[in-house]
Design an enzyme around this catalytic site. Structure first.
Site, short mmCIF file in Angstrom:
data_model
loop_
_atom_site.label_atom_id
_atom_site.label_comp_id
_atom_site.label_asym_id
_atom_site.label_seq_id
_atom_site.Cartn_x
_atom_site.Cartn_y
_atom_site.Cartn_z
N CYS A 155 5.34 1.52 -1.68
CA CYS A 155 5.53 3.34 -1.70
C CYS A 155 5.71 3.61 -0.33
O CYS A 155 6.21 3.14 0.58
CB CYS A 155 4.39 4.02 -2.64
SG CYS A 155 2.71 3.83 -1.49
N LYS A 156 5.38 4.95 -0.21
CA LYS A 156 5.76 5.54 1.23
C LYS A 156 4.84 5.35 1.89
O LYS A 156 5.09 4.95 3.23
CB LYS A 156 6.23 7.19 1.03
CG LYS A 156 6.42 7.87 2.23
CD LYS A 156 6.83 9.29 2.08
CE LYS A 156 6.81 10.07 3.20
NZ LYS A 156 7.06 9.53 4.68
#
Length: 115
Positions: free
Chosen positions: A74-75
């Protein structure tokens, strides 16, 4: 999704830093799953990563072999951590995530693909 899972680390989840990812991918050939939104994925993702945004990830993962290791991306590492709870409930037993997420990956100038 339980929002508390963004901040709770399951005992079974393994943290990998960017330096560990290449070897892990070569050795285990995991299913690499990016749980970010489509526009985030399109801005740069790991090579061969499948897009399965957190809200739809469980549905996408129903067709994935539970015996193959999974690497979540994810980020920042929070959404992948939350996603791991769902995968563990679904019966996946070998679940890793990129600690620090794509932010850390990019800080270390690692390669990305754009879609």
């Amino acid at each position: 999704m339980n929002l508390m899972n963004l901040f709770r680390h399951p005992r079974q989840l393994k943290d990998l830093n960017p330096a560990q990812i290449d070897g892990f991918i070569q050795q285990t050939q995991p299913t690499v799953v990016d749980v970010r939104r489509a526009e985030e994925y399109q801005s740069g993702h790991l090579p061969d990563a499948m897009l399965a945004p957190l809200g739809t990830m469980a549905r996408e993962m129903e067709k994935v072999d539970r015996n193959i290791p999974v690497l979540l991306i994810c980020k920042t590492g929070h959404r992948s951590q939350a996603a791991s709870w769902d995968l563990l409930k679904m019966g996946f037993t070998d679940v890793q995530h990129l600690k620090g997420g794509m932010d850390q990956w990019k800080r270390e100038n690692r390669p990305v693909e754009r879609s």
